[in-house]
Design an enzyme around this catalytic site. Sequence first.
Site: not given
Ligand code: NDP
Length: 245
Positions: A140, A154
């Site tokens: 991030s 975070y």
């Molecule tokens: P979303 O919340 O849109 O999607 C999260 C994804 O992670 C989903 O596929 C979810 O699965 C999965 N997930 C969550 N918890 C678990 C778990 N315990 N075990 C397995 N899978 C899990 O998030 P983003 O796509 O926005 O984020 C993706 C990554 O990018 C993250 O690491 C986030 O921290 C990082 N990020 C995002 C930013 C943003 O602005 N969006 C900025 C900076 C970093 P399910 O669908 O089954 O819940």
Amino acid sequence: MDLAGKVALVSGGSRGIGAAIATALAREGADVAITYVSAVDKAQAVVAQIQALGRRALALRADSADVVEVRAAVEQTAAEFGALDILVNNAGIALMGPLQEVTLEDVDRTLSIHVRASFVAAQAAARHMRADGRVINIGSCLAERVAGAEMTLYAMSKSALIGLSKGLAFDLGPRGITANVVHPGPIDTDMNPADSAQADEQRAKLALGHFGTAADVAATVVHLAGPGGRFITGTSIAVDGGSSA
Ligand code: NDP
């Protein structure tokens, strides 16, 4: 297609950035397994998209908070597809709030999903990886520059991925395997919608002044995974609209 014959595993590939990465890797020719924790329908939809591209796909329910499930997802991917070349540690959660309201459970959950799972998956995947393998961690922009309150946990968890990537670069470099971290800035997903109450504050900190898309992050992951990434290792790449500028 630069990734023809490669096998990838993307954690948290059912939605958002992970889903975009999974389909983008498949578009370049990779067979792709994704993990999810609850969104089974969305995970199946991503699998269908990948299969429509003519690639093999697998959706594995694996909670990143559970090391047994993390290891099992790696082993199942390698067993089903006969190899593992690209690991993308993407699954994440955003537990943010006033410092004094952060619980020990929040700390353990965040560190287990962001840090422990990424380490354990890389360790397990490395046993299967061939030369030219890739470990790509999704960090991030807050790992490098926080610039605001209520994000300490975070930011702490995401900054650990910098050390993980640098260490892995040396542990796996002799085998021709690279390890890097991609730092997204504000990306319009369920986690951080571009129309949320906090969105304008985030936009104001960006040189480009607008949110990115999941495809913007996926494009950099595809580059790292492909031939263009073969000499990039142990480093951080921001895809953040100038958040860290
Ligand atoms: P979303 O919340 O849109 O999607 C999260 C994804 O992670 C989903 O596929 C979810 O699965 C999965 N997930 C969550 N918890 C678990 C778990 N315990 N075990 C397995 N899978 C899990 O998030 P983003 O796509 O926005 O984020 C993706 C990554 O990018 C993250 O690491 C986030 O921290 C990082 N990020 C995002 C930013 C943003 O602005 N969006 C900025 C900076 C970093 P399910 O669908 O089954 O819940």
